[in-house]
Design an enzyme around this catalytic site. Structure first.
Site, short mmCIF file in Angstrom:
data_model
loop_
_atom_site.label_atom_id
_atom_site.label_comp_id
_atom_site.label_asym_id
_atom_site.label_seq_id
_atom_site.Cartn_x
_atom_site.Cartn_y
_atom_site.Cartn_z
N GLY A 149 0.81 -1.21 0.00
CA GLY A 149 0.00 0.00 0.00
C GLY A 149 0.84 1.26 0.00
N ALA A 150 1.93 1.25 -0.78
CA ALA A 150 2.96 2.28 -0.67
C ALA A 150 2.50 3.68 -1.03
CB ALA A 150 4.16 1.89 -1.55
N GLY A 152 -0.15 5.15 0.08
CA GLY A 152 -1.05 5.67 1.11
C GLY A 152 -0.42 6.71 2.03
N ARG A 166 -1.03 -0.35 -6.88
CA ARG A 166 -2.00 -0.98 -7.77
C ARG A 166 -1.69 -0.76 -9.24
NH1 ARG A 166 -7.88 0.38 -4.94
NH2 ARG A 166 -7.54 -0.77 -3.00
N ASP A 207 -4.79 -6.28 -7.18
CA ASP A 207 -5.87 -6.75 -6.30
C ASP A 207 -5.27 -7.59 -5.18
OD1 ASP A 207 -8.12 -7.72 -5.08
OD2 ASP A 207 -8.85 -8.87 -6.80
N LYS A 227 -10.84 -4.33 10.48
CA LYS A 227 -9.51 -4.29 11.12
C LYS A 227 -9.39 -5.39 12.17
CE LYS A 227 -6.91 -1.67 10.07
NZ LYS A 227 -5.98 -1.60 8.92
#
Length: 367
Positions: free
Chosen positions: A35-36, A38, A60, A86, A195
Protein backbone atom coordinates in the site's frame (compact mmCIF):
# COMPACT_ATOMS: atom_id res chain seq x y z
CA UNK A 1 15.06 25.75 16.93
CA UNK A 2 11.68 25.24 18.59
CA UNK A 3 10.70 22.04 20.35
CA UNK A 4 8.31 21.30 17.49
CA UNK A 5 10.99 21.76 14.86
CA UNK A 6 13.40 19.60 16.81
CA UNK A 7 10.86 16.85 17.14
CA UNK A 8 9.92 17.16 13.47
CA UNK A 9 13.43 16.24 12.49
CA UNK A 10 13.80 13.47 15.03
CA UNK A 11 12.57 10.62 12.81
CA UNK A 12 15.53 10.97 10.46
CA UNK A 13 18.11 11.24 13.23
CA UNK A 14 16.70 8.50 15.43
CA UNK A 15 16.15 6.11 12.53
CA UNK A 16 19.75 6.46 11.37
CA UNK A 17 21.13 6.06 14.87
CA UNK A 18 19.08 2.90 15.34
CA UNK A 19 20.65 1.30 12.30
CA UNK A 20 24.15 2.44 13.21
CA UNK A 21 23.74 1.04 16.69
CA UNK A 22 22.64 -2.25 15.18
CA UNK A 23 25.86 -2.48 13.12
CA UNK A 24 24.26 -1.58 9.82
CA UNK A 25 21.01 -3.50 10.00
CA UNK A 26 19.60 -1.59 7.08
CA UNK A 27 22.51 -2.13 4.73
CA UNK A 28 21.65 -4.43 1.82
CA UNK A 29 18.31 -5.36 3.42
CA UNK A 30 15.09 -5.00 1.42
CA UNK A 31 11.76 -4.35 3.10
CA UNK A 32 8.46 -4.89 1.33
CA UNK A 33 5.91 -2.20 2.23
CA UNK A 34 2.40 -2.78 0.95
CA UNK A 35 0.00 0.00 0.00
CA UNK A 36 2.96 2.28 -0.67
CA UNK A 37 0.92 5.15 -2.09
CA UNK A 38 -1.05 5.67 1.11
CA UNK A 39 -0.87 8.40 3.75
CA UNK A 40 0.67 6.24 6.48
CA UNK A 41 2.78 4.18 4.09
CA UNK A 42 4.49 7.30 2.71
CA UNK A 43 5.87 8.03 6.18
CA UNK A 44 6.75 4.37 6.76
CA UNK A 45 8.69 4.36 3.48
CA UNK A 46 10.49 7.49 4.61
CA UNK A 47 11.75 6.13 7.93
CA UNK A 48 12.94 2.83 6.42
CA UNK A 49 14.68 4.57 3.52
CA UNK A 50 16.29 7.07 5.89
CA UNK A 51 17.46 4.16 8.02
CA UNK A 52 19.34 2.76 5.03
CA UNK A 53 17.01 -0.01 3.94
CA UNK A 54 16.07 -0.69 0.36
CA UNK A 55 12.30 -0.61 0.01
CA UNK A 56 10.02 -2.40 -2.42
CA UNK A 57 6.57 -0.86 -2.34
CA UNK A 58 3.42 -2.48 -3.63
CA UNK A 59 1.02 -0.29 -5.60
CA UNK A 60 -2.00 -0.98 -7.77
CA UNK A 61 -0.68 0.59 -10.96
CA UNK A 62 2.33 2.09 -12.71
CA UNK A 63 0.67 5.48 -12.28
CA UNK A 64 0.69 5.05 -8.50
CA UNK A 65 4.33 3.95 -8.63
CA UNK A 66 5.24 7.14 -10.47
CA UNK A 67 3.46 9.23 -7.85
CA UNK A 68 5.41 7.56 -5.03
CA UNK A 69 8.68 7.99 -6.95
CA UNK A 70 7.88 11.70 -7.25
CA UNK A 71 7.19 12.16 -3.54
CA UNK A 72 10.32 10.17 -2.57
CA UNK A 73 12.54 11.21 -5.47
CA UNK A 74 15.62 11.73 -3.30
CA UNK A 75 16.00 7.97 -2.73
CA UNK A 76 16.56 6.94 -6.36
CA UNK A 77 17.29 3.25 -6.86
CA UNK A 78 16.89 2.58 -3.14
CA UNK A 79 13.12 2.45 -3.85
CA UNK A 80 11.49 -0.05 -6.21
CA UNK A 81 7.96 -1.31 -6.83
CA UNK A 82 5.79 -4.36 -7.35
CA UNK A 83 2.41 -3.96 -9.04
CA UNK A 84 -0.37 -5.72 -7.11
CA UNK A 85 -3.71 -4.69 -8.68
CA UNK A 86 -5.87 -6.75 -6.30
CA UNK A 87 -4.60 -7.76 -2.86
CA UNK A 88 -7.51 -10.21 -2.48
CA UNK A 89 -6.52 -12.28 -5.53
CA UNK A 90 -4.97 -15.68 -4.88
CA UNK A 91 -1.18 -15.43 -4.99
CA UNK A 92 -1.39 -11.64 -5.18
CA UNK A 93 1.91 -11.17 -3.34
CA UNK A 94 3.80 -14.23 -4.65
CA UNK A 95 6.19 -12.17 -6.79
CA UNK A 96 6.32 -9.17 -4.48
CA UNK A 97 7.68 -11.13 -1.49
CA UNK A 98 10.55 -12.78 -3.35
CA UNK A 99 14.02 -11.90 -2.05
CA UNK A 100 12.86 -9.43 0.60
CA UNK A 101 14.09 -9.53 4.19
CA UNK A 102 11.06 -8.17 6.00
CA UNK A 103 7.48 -7.04 5.38
CA UNK A 104 5.35 -4.13 6.56
CA UNK A 105 1.72 -4.61 5.59
CA UNK A 106 -0.18 -1.30 5.59
CA UNK A 107 -2.57 -1.98 2.69
CA UNK A 108 -6.15 -2.01 3.93
CA UNK A 109 -9.14 0.20 3.06
CA UNK A 110 -9.98 3.10 5.39
CA UNK A 111 -13.48 4.10 4.35
CA UNK A 112 -16.72 4.45 6.27
CA UNK A 113 -19.22 4.45 3.40
CA UNK A 114 -19.32 1.38 1.15
CA UNK A 115 -21.93 -0.41 -0.94
CA UNK A 116 -21.09 -3.93 0.25
CA UNK A 117 -19.47 -4.44 3.66
CA UNK A 118 -18.02 -7.82 2.82
CA UNK A 119 -16.78 -7.02 -0.68
CA UNK A 120 -15.52 -3.50 -0.03
CA UNK A 121 -14.16 -3.81 3.52
CA UNK A 122 -14.07 -7.22 5.17
CA UNK A 123 -12.68 -9.31 2.30
CA UNK A 124 -9.92 -6.87 1.27
CA UNK A 125 -8.73 -6.48 4.85
CA UNK A 126 -8.75 -10.19 5.76
CA UNK A 127 -7.71 -11.66 2.41
CA UNK A 128 -5.01 -9.05 1.93
CA UNK A 129 -3.46 -10.03 5.25
CA UNK A 130 -3.75 -13.79 4.83
CA UNK A 131 -2.58 -13.62 1.22
CA UNK A 132 0.69 -11.97 2.11
CA UNK A 133 1.26 -14.43 4.94
CA UNK A 134 0.59 -17.36 2.58
CA UNK A 135 3.00 -15.93 0.02
CA UNK A 136 5.70 -15.59 2.65
CA UNK A 137 5.07 -19.12 3.90
CA UNK A 138 5.32 -20.57 0.38
CA UNK A 139 7.72 -18.24 -1.46
CA UNK A 140 10.08 -16.64 1.06
CA UNK A 141 10.79 -18.41 4.31
CA UNK A 142 13.78 -16.21 5.12
CA UNK A 143 11.49 -13.38 6.31
CA UNK A 144 11.38 -13.50 10.08
CA UNK A 145 9.20 -10.46 10.85
CA UNK A 146 5.97 -9.04 9.45
CA UNK A 147 4.68 -5.77 10.89
CA UNK A 148 0.94 -5.32 10.40
CA UNK A 149 -0.79 -1.95 10.57
CA UNK A 150 -3.93 -2.72 12.53
CA UNK A 151 -6.01 -0.12 14.34
CA UNK A 152 -7.69 1.02 17.54
CA UNK A 153 -10.74 -0.09 15.57
CA UNK A 154 -9.69 -3.65 16.43
CA UNK A 155 -9.74 -2.75 20.14
CA UNK A 156 -12.71 -0.47 20.69
CA UNK A 157 -16.07 -1.75 21.97
CA UNK A 158 -18.36 0.63 20.09
CA UNK A 159 -21.69 -0.21 21.81
CA UNK A 160 -20.16 0.69 25.20
CA UNK A 161 -19.57 4.26 24.08
CA UNK A 162 -17.07 6.49 25.90
CA UNK A 163 -16.58 4.04 28.82
CA UNK A 164 -15.32 6.65 31.34
CA UNK A 165 -14.19 3.99 33.81
CA UNK A 166 -12.15 2.03 31.23
CA UNK A 167 -8.52 2.25 30.14
CA UNK A 168 -7.82 0.75 26.72
CA UNK A 169 -4.71 -1.41 26.43
CA UNK A 170 -3.38 -4.08 24.07
CA UNK A 171 -5.54 -6.62 25.91
CA UNK A 172 -8.73 -5.13 24.49
CA UNK A 173 -10.38 -6.63 21.40
CA UNK A 174 -13.39 -5.39 19.49
CA UNK A 175 -16.10 -8.03 20.22
CA UNK A 176 -18.02 -7.53 16.93
CA UNK A 177 -19.38 -10.70 15.33
CA UNK A 178 -19.11 -11.53 11.60
CA UNK A 179 -22.85 -11.61 10.95
CA UNK A 180 -23.25 -8.13 12.39
CA UNK A 181 -20.25 -6.87 10.41
CA UNK A 182 -21.69 -8.11 7.13
CA UNK A 183 -25.20 -6.76 7.67
CA UNK A 184 -24.72 -3.51 9.59
CA UNK A 185 -25.55 -0.21 7.92
CA UNK A 186 -23.21 1.56 10.32
CA UNK A 187 -20.01 2.23 8.34
CA UNK A 188 -17.93 2.72 11.47
CA UNK A 189 -18.93 -0.69 12.83
CA UNK A 190 -18.10 -2.35 9.49
CA UNK A 191 -14.73 -0.64 9.24
CA UNK A 192 -13.81 -1.53 12.81
CA UNK A 193 -14.80 -5.12 12.13
CA UNK A 194 -12.55 -5.28 9.06
CA UNK A 195 -9.51 -4.29 11.12
CA UNK A 196 -10.45 -6.71 13.90
CA UNK A 197 -10.88 -9.70 11.61
CA UNK A 198 -7.68 -8.92 9.68
CA UNK A 199 -5.56 -8.70 12.81
CA UNK A 200 -7.04 -11.87 14.29
CA UNK A 201 -6.48 -13.64 10.97
CA UNK A 202 -2.78 -12.81 11.11
CA UNK A 203 -2.31 -14.33 14.54
CA UNK A 204 -4.48 -17.34 13.64
CA UNK A 205 -2.39 -17.98 10.53
CA UNK A 206 0.86 -17.93 12.48
CA UNK A 207 -0.58 -20.24 15.12
CA UNK A 208 -1.89 -22.72 12.54
CA UNK A 209 0.91 -22.71 9.99
CA UNK A 210 3.79 -22.36 12.47
CA UNK A 211 5.92 -20.47 9.93
CA UNK A 212 9.40 -19.28 10.83
CA UNK A 213 8.29 -15.71 11.16
CA UNK A 214 6.59 -13.66 13.82
CA UNK A 215 3.95 -10.98 13.47
CA UNK A 216 3.88 -7.64 15.24
CA UNK A 217 0.65 -5.64 15.10
CA UNK A 218 0.32 -1.90 15.66
CA UNK A 219 -3.00 -0.36 16.68
CA UNK A 220 -3.20 3.39 16.09
CA UNK A 221 -6.43 5.40 16.56
CA UNK A 222 -7.09 8.50 14.40
CA UNK A 223 -3.81 9.26 12.61
CA UNK A 224 -3.12 12.92 11.94
CA UNK A 225 -0.07 14.76 10.65
CA UNK A 226 1.44 16.24 7.48
CA UNK A 227 1.13 14.53 4.11
CA UNK A 228 4.24 13.09 2.48
CA UNK A 229 2.51 11.34 -0.40
CA UNK A 230 1.51 13.05 -3.64
CA UNK A 231 -1.77 14.99 -3.39
CA UNK A 232 -3.22 16.23 -6.67
CA UNK A 233 -6.71 17.27 -5.57
CA UNK A 234 -7.61 18.88 -2.24
CA UNK A 235 -11.03 17.21 -2.55
CA UNK A 236 -9.37 13.77 -2.55
CA UNK A 237 -7.41 13.94 0.68
CA UNK A 238 -7.02 10.76 2.71
CA UNK A 239 -9.73 10.29 5.33
CA UNK A 240 -7.83 11.62 8.34
CA UNK A 241 -6.39 14.65 6.53
CA UNK A 242 -9.86 15.48 5.23
CA UNK A 243 -11.09 15.20 8.80
CA UNK A 244 -8.90 18.16 9.79
CA UNK A 245 -9.26 20.04 6.51
CA UNK A 246 -13.03 20.34 6.96
CA UNK A 247 -12.31 22.34 10.13
CA UNK A 248 -10.28 24.97 8.25
CA UNK A 249 -12.01 25.21 4.86
CA UNK A 250 -15.20 26.82 6.13
CA UNK A 251 -17.45 23.81 5.53
CA UNK A 252 -18.10 23.17 9.24
CA UNK A 253 -20.16 25.88 10.92
CA UNK A 254 -20.11 24.26 14.36
CA UNK A 255 -17.69 22.02 16.19
CA UNK A 256 -18.58 18.42 15.26
CA UNK A 257 -18.97 15.56 17.70
CA UNK A 258 -15.84 13.49 18.22
CA UNK A 259 -16.60 9.94 17.12
CA UNK A 260 -13.19 8.35 17.81
CA UNK A 261 -11.63 10.55 20.51
CA UNK A 262 -8.05 9.24 20.49
CA UNK A 263 -5.22 10.20 18.14
CA UNK A 264 -1.59 9.64 17.20
CA UNK A 265 0.83 11.47 14.90
CA UNK A 266 1.60 9.74 11.60
CA UNK A 267 5.33 10.32 12.13
CA UNK A 268 5.21 8.45 15.44
CA UNK A 269 3.29 5.64 13.74
CA UNK A 270 5.96 5.41 11.05
CA UNK A 271 8.79 5.26 13.55
CA UNK A 272 6.91 2.58 15.48
CA UNK A 273 6.87 0.41 12.33
CA UNK A 274 10.64 0.66 12.03
CA UNK A 275 11.17 -0.09 15.72
CA UNK A 276 8.69 -2.98 15.61
CA UNK A 277 10.61 -4.52 12.72
CA UNK A 278 14.03 -4.12 14.33
CA UNK A 279 13.22 -4.88 17.97
CA UNK A 280 13.76 -8.42 19.21
CA UNK A 281 11.19 -8.01 21.98
CA UNK A 282 8.46 -6.91 19.54
CA UNK A 283 8.00 -10.33 17.93
CA UNK A 284 4.41 -11.62 18.17
CA UNK A 285 3.44 -8.56 20.20
CA UNK A 286 0.60 -6.07 19.88
CA UNK A 287 1.09 -2.34 20.48
CA UNK A 288 -1.41 0.43 21.11
CA UNK A 289 -0.06 3.58 19.43
CA UNK A 290 -2.14 6.31 21.05
CA UNK A 291 -0.83 9.70 22.09
CA UNK A 292 -3.91 10.77 24.05
CA UNK A 293 -7.63 11.32 23.92
CA UNK A 294 -8.94 14.53 22.34
CA UNK A 295 -11.99 16.41 21.12
CA UNK A 296 -12.61 18.44 17.98
CA UNK A 297 -13.15 21.39 20.30
CA UNK A 298 -9.51 21.11 21.35
CA UNK A 299 -8.47 20.86 17.70
CA UNK A 300 -10.43 24.00 16.82
CA UNK A 301 -8.97 25.84 19.82
CA UNK A 302 -5.45 24.96 18.69
CA UNK A 303 -6.09 26.08 15.13
CA UNK A 304 -7.74 29.37 16.16
CA UNK A 305 -4.91 30.16 18.55
CA UNK A 306 -2.05 29.33 16.19
CA UNK A 307 -3.61 30.44 12.89
CA UNK A 308 -5.54 33.64 13.64
CA UNK A 309 -5.94 34.25 9.90
CA UNK A 310 -8.19 31.17 9.78
CA UNK A 311 -10.58 32.15 12.57
CA UNK A 312 -13.37 33.12 10.21
CA UNK A 313 -13.27 29.59 8.77
CA UNK A 314 -12.82 27.55 11.97
CA UNK A 315 -15.80 26.81 14.25
CA UNK A 316 -15.47 28.50 17.64
CA UNK A 317 -17.71 26.26 19.71
CA UNK A 318 -17.03 26.53 23.43
CA UNK A 319 -13.35 27.45 23.75
CA UNK A 320 -11.33 25.56 26.36
CA UNK A 321 -14.22 23.26 27.22
CA UNK A 322 -12.96 20.38 29.38
CA UNK A 323 -12.81 16.88 28.01
CA UNK A 324 -16.00 14.93 28.69
CA UNK A 325 -15.80 11.84 30.84
CA UNK A 326 -14.33 9.20 28.57
CA UNK A 327 -12.00 6.22 28.40
CA UNK A 328 -8.27 6.55 28.97
CA UNK A 329 -5.46 5.22 26.76
CA UNK A 330 -2.39 3.36 27.98
CA UNK A 331 0.56 3.56 25.58
CA UNK A 332 3.19 2.50 28.11
CA UNK A 333 4.01 -0.77 26.33
CA UNK A 334 4.87 1.02 23.07
CA UNK A 335 6.89 3.63 24.95
CA UNK A 336 8.83 0.91 26.76
CA UNK A 337 9.41 -1.66 24.01
CA UNK A 338 9.63 0.64 20.98
CA UNK A 339 11.09 3.72 22.69
CA UNK A 340 8.37 5.93 21.23
CA UNK A 341 7.76 9.39 22.70
CA UNK A 342 4.42 10.52 21.38
CA UNK A 343 3.85 14.01 20.00
CA UNK A 344 1.30 16.28 21.63
CA UNK A 345 -2.03 17.19 20.03
CA UNK A 346 -0.80 20.75 19.55
CA UNK A 347 2.36 19.73 17.69
CA UNK A 348 0.41 17.35 15.47
CA UNK A 349 -2.42 19.73 14.61
CA UNK A 350 -0.16 22.71 13.97
CA UNK A 351 2.02 20.70 11.59
CA UNK A 352 -1.04 19.20 9.90
CA UNK A 353 -2.62 22.59 9.27
CA UNK A 354 0.67 24.05 7.99
CA UNK A 355 0.86 21.19 5.51
CA UNK A 356 -2.75 21.60 4.41
CA UNK A 357 -2.24 25.32 3.83
CA UNK A 358 0.86 24.56 1.77
CA UNK A 359 -1.17 22.10 -0.30
CA UNK A 360 -3.80 24.77 -0.90
CA UNK A 361 -1.13 27.06 -2.30
CA UNK A 362 0.38 24.34 -4.46
CA UNK A 363 -3.00 23.35 -5.87
CA UNK A 364 -4.28 26.90 -6.31
CA UNK A 365 -7.16 26.56 -3.84
CA UNK A 366 -8.82 29.86 -2.92
CA UNK A 367 -11.56 30.77 -0.47
Amino acid sequence: MSATEGRRGSIKVVAKSLVNAATGKGKDKTILITGASGFVAAHVLHVFLEAGYKVRGTVRSEESAEAVKKSHSQYGEQLSFAIVPDITAQGAFDEAVKNVDGVVHTASPFVMEVKDNNQDLLAPAVKGTTNILKSLHEKNTRVKRLVLTSSFAAMIDIPKGLRPDHTYTEDDWNPVEKDEARSTENGAVAYCASKTFAERAAYEFVEAAQPKLCVTTLCPPMIYGPNLHTVTDIKKLNTSSADIYRLINGSEKSVPDTSFPAFVDVRDVALAHLRAYESEVAGNQRYFLASSTFTYQQVCDIIRENFPELRNRVPEGTPNAPLPDMFKVDHSKAERDLDIHFRSLKDTIVDTVKNLLELEKQLGVTH
